[in-house]
Design a protein around this motif. Structure first.
Motif, PDB file in Angstrom:
ATOM      1  N   GLU A 121       1.117  -1.216  -0.099  1.00 31.17           N
ATOM      2  CA  GLU A 121      -0.081  -0.039   0.042  1.00 31.17           C
ATOM      3  C   GLU A 121       0.934   1.509   0.122  1.00 31.17           C
ATOM      4  O   GLU A 121       1.893   1.357   0.511  1.00 31.17           O
ATOM      5  CB  GLU A 121      -0.828   0.142   1.061  1.00 31.17           C
ATOM      6  CG  GLU A 121      -1.892  -1.090   1.339  1.00 31.17           C
ATOM      7  CD  GLU A 121      -2.609  -1.231   2.640  1.00 31.17           C
ATOM      8  OE1 GLU A 121      -2.755  -0.012   3.261  1.00 31.17           O
ATOM      9  OE2 GLU A 121      -3.605  -1.817   2.755  1.00 31.17           O
ATOM     10  N   PRO A 122       0.428   2.058  -0.498  1.00 35.53           N
ATOM     11  CA  PRO A 122       1.067   3.476  -0.543  1.00 35.53           C
ATOM     12  C   PRO A 122       1.024   3.950   0.892  1.00 35.53           C
ATOM     13  O   PRO A 122       0.388   3.823   1.656  1.00 35.53           O
ATOM     14  CB  PRO A 122       0.136   4.532  -1.319  1.00 35.53           C
ATOM     15  CG  PRO A 122      -0.508   3.674  -2.328  1.00 35.53           C
ATOM     16  CD  PRO A 122      -0.807   2.403  -1.343  1.00 35.53           C
ATOM     17  N   ILE A 123       2.261   4.701   1.213  1.00 34.64           N
ATOM     18  CA  ILE A 123       2.360   5.209   2.700  1.00 34.64           C
ATOM     19  C   ILE A 123       1.416   5.882   3.269  1.00 34.64           C
ATOM     20  O   ILE A 123       0.925   5.991   4.299  1.00 34.64           O
ATOM     21  CB  ILE A 123       3.716   6.019   3.031  1.00 34.64           C
ATOM     22  CG1 ILE A 123       4.098   6.370   4.341  1.00 34.64           C
ATOM     23  CG2 ILE A 123       4.137   6.954   1.848  1.00 34.64           C
ATOM     24  CD1 ILE A 123       4.144   5.253   5.215  1.00 34.64           C
ATOM     25  N   GLU A 124       0.813   6.946   2.183  1.00 36.64           N
ATOM     26  CA  GLU A 124      -0.186   7.742   2.548  1.00 36.64           C
ATOM     27  C   GLU A 124      -1.493   6.989   2.939  1.00 36.64           C
ATOM     28  O   GLU A 124      -2.363   7.247   3.829  1.00 36.64           O
ATOM     29  CB  GLU A 124      -0.619   8.841   1.614  1.00 36.64           C
ATOM     30  CG  GLU A 124      -1.530   9.961   2.067  1.00 36.64           C
ATOM     31  CD  GLU A 124      -1.119  10.788   3.349  1.00 36.64           C
ATOM     32  OE1 GLU A 124      -2.135  11.361   3.970  1.00 36.64           O
ATOM     33  OE2 GLU A 124      -0.043  10.866   3.650  1.00 36.64           O
ATOM     34  N   GLN A 125      -1.704   6.079   2.381  1.00 37.93           N
ATOM     35  CA  GLN A 125      -2.889   5.119   2.573  1.00 37.93           C
ATOM     36  C   GLN A 125      -2.668   4.428   3.983  1.00 37.93           C
ATOM     37  O   GLN A 125      -3.770   4.249   4.533  1.00 37.93           O
ATOM     38  CB  GLN A 125      -3.137   4.050   1.511  1.00 37.93           C
ATOM     39  CG  GLN A 125      -4.375   2.983   1.617  1.00 37.93           C
ATOM     40  CD  GLN A 125      -4.529   2.085   0.216  1.00 37.93           C
ATOM     41  OE1 GLN A 125      -4.256   2.592  -0.765  1.00 37.93           O
ATOM     42  NE2 GLN A 125      -4.851   0.969   0.628  1.00 37.93           N
ATOM     43  N   LYS A 126      -1.609   3.986   4.137  1.00 35.48           N
ATOM     44  CA  LYS A 126      -1.178   3.314   5.363  1.00 35.48           C
ATOM     45  C   LYS A 126      -1.594   4.358   6.680  1.00 35.48           C
ATOM     46  O   LYS A 126      -2.194   4.140   7.735  1.00 35.48           O
ATOM     47  CB  LYS A 126       0.169   2.800   5.630  1.00 35.48           C
ATOM     48  CG  LYS A 126       0.653   1.578   4.705  1.00 35.48           C
ATOM     49  CD  LYS A 126       1.916   1.413   4.697  1.00 35.48           C
ATOM     50  CE  LYS A 126       2.617   0.319   3.681  1.00 35.48           C
ATOM     51  NZ  LYS A 126       4.028   0.365   3.869  1.00 35.48           N
ATOM     52  N   ARG A 127      -1.054   5.577   6.487  1.00 36.45           N
ATOM     53  CA  ARG A 127      -0.939   6.450   7.550  1.00 36.45           C
ATOM     54  C   ARG A 127      -2.389   7.161   7.628  1.00 36.45           C
ATOM     55  O   ARG A 127      -2.970   7.211   8.854  1.00 36.45           O
ATOM     56  CB  ARG A 127      -0.026   7.811   7.180  1.00 36.45           C
ATOM     57  CG  ARG A 127       0.213   8.560   8.201  1.00 36.45           C
ATOM     58  CD  ARG A 127       0.671   9.795   7.628  1.00 36.45           C
ATOM     59  NE  ARG A 127      -0.038  10.704   6.948  1.00 36.45           N
ATOM     60  CZ  ARG A 127      -1.293  11.649   7.579  1.00 36.45           C
ATOM     61  NH1 ARG A 127      -1.119  11.860   8.819  1.00 36.45           N
ATOM     62  NH2 ARG A 127      -2.038  12.252   6.664  1.00 36.45           N
ATOM     63  N   GLN A 128      -3.103   7.058   6.820  1.00 32.54           N
ATOM     64  CA  GLN A 128      -4.440   7.708   6.953  1.00 32.54           C
ATOM     65  C   GLN A 128      -5.515   6.635   7.105  1.00 32.54           C
ATOM     66  O   GLN A 128      -6.708   7.120   7.788  1.00 32.54           O
ATOM     67  CB  GLN A 128      -4.946   8.641   5.601  1.00 32.54           C
ATOM     68  CG  GLN A 128      -6.213   8.940   5.337  1.00 32.54           C
ATOM     69  CD  GLN A 128      -6.370  10.135   6.409  1.00 32.54           C
ATOM     70  OE1 GLN A 128      -5.463  10.589   6.652  1.00 32.54           O
ATOM     71  NE2 GLN A 128      -7.664  10.574   6.526  1.00 32.54           N
ATOM     72  N   GLY A 129      -5.395   5.426   6.866  1.00 32.63           N
ATOM     73  CA  GLY A 129      -6.434   4.442   6.721  1.00 32.63           C
ATOM     74  C   GLY A 129      -6.484   3.478   7.707  1.00 32.63           C
ATOM     75  O   GLY A 129      -7.433   2.528   7.582  1.00 32.63           O
ATOM     76  N   VAL A 130      -5.826   3.294   8.698  1.00 34.13           N
ATOM     77  CA  VAL A 130      -5.894   2.529   9.957  1.00 34.13           C
ATOM     78  C   VAL A 130      -7.272   2.553  10.689  1.00 34.13           C
ATOM     79  O   VAL A 130      -7.505   3.686  11.302  1.00 34.13           O
ATOM     80  CB  VAL A 130      -4.619   2.923  10.749  1.00 34.13           C
ATOM     81  CG1 VAL A 130      -4.671   1.555  11.941  1.00 34.13           C
ATOM     82  CG2 VAL A 130      -3.322   2.578  10.131  1.00 34.13           C
ATOM     83  N   THR A 131      -7.781   1.464  10.563  1.00 34.17           N
ATOM     84  CA  THR A 131      -8.804   1.289  11.893  1.00 34.17           C
ATOM     85  C   THR A 131      -8.522   0.170  12.451  1.00 34.17           C
ATOM     86  O   THR A 131      -7.946  -1.002  11.754  1.00 34.17           O
ATOM     87  CB  THR A 131     -10.237   1.032  11.291  1.00 34.17           C
ATOM     88  OG1 THR A 131     -10.280   0.034  10.026  1.00 34.17           O
ATOM     89  CG2 THR A 131     -10.638   2.329  10.289  1.00 34.17           C
ATOM     90  N   TYR A 132      -8.866  -0.130  13.624  1.00 33.26           N
ATOM     91  CA  TYR A 132      -8.300  -1.283  14.259  1.00 33.26           C
ATOM     92  C   TYR A 132      -9.375  -2.317  14.762  1.00 33.26           C
ATOM     93  O   TYR A 132      -8.993  -3.400  15.092  1.00 33.26           O
ATOM     94  CB  TYR A 132      -7.730  -0.787  15.926  1.00 33.26           C
ATOM     95  CG  TYR A 132      -6.579   0.024  15.587  1.00 33.26           C
ATOM     96  CD1 TYR A 132      -5.479  -0.430  15.792  1.00 33.26           C
ATOM     97  CD2 TYR A 132      -6.543   1.390  15.279  1.00 33.26           C
ATOM     98  CE1 TYR A 132      -4.090   0.170  15.693  1.00 33.26           C
ATOM     99  CE2 TYR A 132      -5.591   1.994  15.106  1.00 33.26           C
ATOM    100  CZ  TYR A 132      -4.296   1.402  15.147  1.00 33.26           C
ATOM    101  OH  TYR A 132      -3.137   2.216  14.900  1.00 33.26           O
ATOM    102  N   SER A 133     -10.595  -1.776  15.147  1.00 32.00           N
ATOM    103  CA  SER A 133     -11.464  -2.802  15.484  1.00 32.00           C
ATOM    104  C   SER A 133     -12.502  -3.450  14.497  1.00 32.00           C
ATOM    105  O   SER A 133     -13.223  -4.437  15.007  1.00 32.00           O
ATOM    106  CB  SER A 133     -12.719  -2.005  16.497  1.00 32.00           C
ATOM    107  OG  SER A 133     -13.407  -0.828  15.690  1.00 32.00           O
TER     108      SER A 133
END
Length: 759
Positions: A121-133
């Protein structure tokens, strides 16, 4: 009788890991064909019928092995679901030995569960898109919140199968395969069986295996096609109509249902599906004639979603077939005839080709130029199917795409590679939701609800309008506009407005003195550079108005309204396989902030903070190494801007926000032993482990000296169907201890890694 929809019973977690293959191209749908003439007019024509069965269907390969050893030629094949997959491979010319090698070589966690793809994944997608639950992927269409038609992203499996039958995909008439073939699907509009006899072979398999709810159906002409097991899990009649004088039926059998397993709503729902499948199976099995052969494969405790156990399923089919070797042998032909037949019906599926050109078709929002920048296959390159498949995976991880298929058009030795990306039909307005819970023996319960909205591809460079809302213990409202400057999205600018209301407790030597609310109103403008898929640099101007208000307790911090304005610079690197409890990969972050009255603020201060986390896999276990440090450069930080530490990661044994300091450092090492797999294909497992940590704080707000702190923790942690879980006990060398529980999204302060600079 085989329980096809035991998968549905496991929807919380089981539904999300059943096997299906996502397809690419629309294909024609045909009624049952007329019987073909017998081969050579001598021996009876043999039709092979392969039942559906998810991972259990790998047993079909064991049956094929025995048929090959006995020299039994097959004249046509009809299959449903996993039977359609195995049948398509054999009809395409893949031997049982090659099919076994293929199945045993598949990393099912990656293909079915999507694990290991995050690093693409692009780094901005990783940084922006994290959900945990949760992993919900929601959209807004015509003012309504919608979900995708399937809960599981099947791009990895469909890509696997395109490579599996690569050469056969160039032939659209299934009668012209080395062995004539049919796949069975269900039209969800009429509820009737649909027999697929031509079109794209990968799409036929995808349609036959699309379990309703788990995987999106295949839309084709006026049909909405889903799993064929709903109407014909054992397609005996399809094989008879195709060619068969005699049918060999491979029936997948599992133990009968038990009353004690029929008590919860999910179990009963799953059993309802089982009953429907068993009813049509019974009718098909009743149509078997005395001259036909029925092979019952007892599967024991292997389940529909147990793809990690396909190596166990294959021999079970072989055992079942050998029990009927005498009956099967009556259909054998002499060795020379069988060798000639095998030669005619065997075909290699992989080959190197020189790509004459690369094209992208079917895009409405995502630009072909952006995908071309990400592509590693160019005109003139010599590639094989595996390389094309890997490239499809690289593109399919993009947040706007639901999958990527392809075609090779033109000269077979020098074709044009045509990419067919499928954009998510529930976009371009996407929603993500998340929750987080933290509680400990010494603190109040903390809870947050998080909602993110993103409107993607506003222009041809991929601009996004982003909004965040957080409610609960800490409140937040943000809006920003992410604008790349170039087609490859390396350079960008992002202006952002922020309103937040944060609750923080003040402690003195472990005792809570007071509770404050820090209310911030402000914004920032970041200019940035994305470096590959794992790193990003940002630098910009930030300004905010802070209101410091006492909520309860004494008043060691004055209540006031102040403006902080200045510069902020940050660097992040993230190559982890998952943002919580990674089993491999590196996370690193660096942040520098400077407030200056010459830049519009009311006070001067500066801070720098760095954090590094490394996960190393050791067999089934994980070794974690973490380090973090922060400094104020001796600038005498204001009390409301001190580093706020404590909690399970930064300083275990202390509660969240218990330590407030001008500078700090911490080093830790943890080892986690795998305790239990919850859902292997989704990487959901429980671990128990130990953590040893040392650290030191300086210029503490409560006046405590610059003491070194050591701590030890024991914990139970893991990724679960309800999100990350972490429960543990920690004690320190300074006579403090903590018993804590966290679920879902991280809450509270801590080191730069804990605060979620990646979010």
């Amino acid at each position: 009788m085989y329980k096809r929809y035991g998968l549905v019973r496991g929807l919380l977690p089981g539904l999300m890991a059943a096997l299906t293959i996502e397809g690419a191209l629309a294909q024609a749908v045909a009624p049952l064909a007329s019987p073909a003439p017998a081969a050579g007019g001598q021996r009876p024509r043999i039709g092979l019928v392969l039942a559906g069965g998810g991972a259990k269907g790998a047993a079909h390969v064991g049956v094929l092995k025995v048929l090959e050893e006995l020299h039994v030629p097959i004249d046509c094949i009809a299959g449903t679901s996993m039977g359609a997959l195995v049948g398509a491979g054999y009809a395409s010319g893949i031997s049982s030995a090659d099919m076994t090698t293929f199945l045993l070589g598949v990393n099912w966690k990656t293909v079915v569960g999507g694990l290991g793809q995050r690093n693409l994944e692009p780094i901005e997608q990783k940084r922006q898109g994290v959900t945990y639950s949760n992993s919900l992927d929601l959209g807004i269409v015509d003012g309504h919140v919608v979900m995708p038609a399937g809960l599981v992203n099947t791009s990895g499996i469909e890509n696997l199968l395109r490579g599996f039958v690569a050469q056969a995909r160039s032939q659209s008439d299934f009668n012209k395969f080395p062995i004539p073939y049919r796949a069975v699907a269900t039209d969800m509009v009429t509820g009737k069986m649909v027999v697929l006899d031509h079109g794209d072979l990968a799409t036929a398999m995808r349609a036959s295996m699309a379990i309703p709810g788990a995987f999106a159906p295949v839309l084709m002409d006026n049909y909405v096609l889903a799993d064929g097991g709903l109407v014909r899990n054992i397609p005996v009649d399809v094989a008879r109509n195709l060619c068969a004088d005699i049918v060999i039926v491979v029936n997948i059998v599992e133990p009968p249902a038990k009353a004690e397993n029929m008590r919860s709503p999910v179990q009963l729902l799953g059993r309802t599906m089982d009953v429907m499948i068993e009813a049509n199976e019974a009718l098909s099995l009743q149509s078997i004639r005395p001259e036909d052969v029925r092979i019952d494969v007892e599967m024991g405790d292997i389940g529909t979603a147990d793809f990690e156990r396909v190596g166990e399923a294959i021999p079970l089919g072989e055992i079942a077939a050998r029990k009927l070797a005498t009956r099967l042998s009556q259909f054998a032909v002499p060795a020379d005839q069988y060798t000639a037949w095998r030669s005619r019906t065997t075909a290699e599926q992989g080959a190197d080709v020189r790509v004459a050109g690369v094209q992208f078709e079917g895009l409405k929002r995502v630009t072909p130029e952006y995908l071309a920048q990400r592509s590693q296959i160019q005109s003139g390159d010599v590639v094989d199917i595996a390389e094309i498949s890997q490239e499809a995976v690289r593109m399919s991880v993009l947040e706007d795409l639901d999958g990527v298929s392809y075609e090779l058009k033109g000269d077979p030795a020098n074709p044009t590679l045509v990419w067919l990306p499928q954009e998510k039909i529930w976009g371009p307005n996407f929603l993500k939701v998340d929750i987080g819970i933290y509680t400990s023996a010494a603190s109040d319960d903390n809870f947050i609800f998080y909602l993110q909205h993103a409107r993607t591809w506003i222009n041809d460079l991929g601009a996004q309008w982003r909004n965040e809302v957080q409610l609960g213990t800490d409140k937040m409202l943000t809006t920003s506009f992410y604008q790349p400057f170039d087609t490859a999205q390396r350079f960008f600018v992002e202006p952002k407005l922020v309103i937040s209301d944060t609750r923080q407790d003040l402690y003195s030597d472990g005792d809570r003195l007071s509770r404050y609310r820090f209310k911030d109103r402000g914004g920032q403008v970041d200019f940035g550079l994305n470096i590959g898929s794992s790193s990003q640099i940002r630098a910009g101007y930030t300004a905010s108005r802070r209101e410091v208000r006492l909520d309860t307790g004494s008043t060691p911090i004055p209540e006031e309204d102040l403006t902080d304005a200045g510069v902020a610079v940050s660097f992040v690197h993230d190559s982890r396989d998952t943002p919580f409890n990674p089993t491999r990969g590196l996370a690193a972050a660096l942040e520098y902030r400077r407030a200056d009255d010459d830049l519009g603020g009311d006070r001067d201060w500066q801070t720098a903070e760095v954090g590094v986390g490394l996960a190393l896999p050791l067999r089934n276990d994980v070794l974690w190494l973490n380090a973090a440090a922060g400094t104020d450069f001796g600038t005498d930080l204001p009390a409301d801007r001190l580093f706020v530490l404590g909690g399970p990661v930064s300083f275990p044994g202390h509660d969240v926000e218990e330590l407030r300091a001008g500078s700090y450092w911490t080093l830790s090492s943890g080892y986690s032993w795998k305790l239990k797999d919850i859902f292997t294909l989704r990487g959901q497992s429980l671990y128990w482990g130990v953590l040893l940590q040392g650290g030191q704080t300086f210029d503490r707000f409560d006046g405590t000296g610059d003491e070194e702190i050591g701590s030890g923790s024991i914990y139970l942690t893991g990724r679960t169907p309800v999100g990350p879980l972490n429960v543990g006990f920690a004690a320190t060398t300074t006579d403090s201890w903590s018993l804590y529980l966290t679920i879902g999204r991280p809450i509270g302060s801590g080191t730069i890694l804990e605060r979620g600079i990646f979010r």
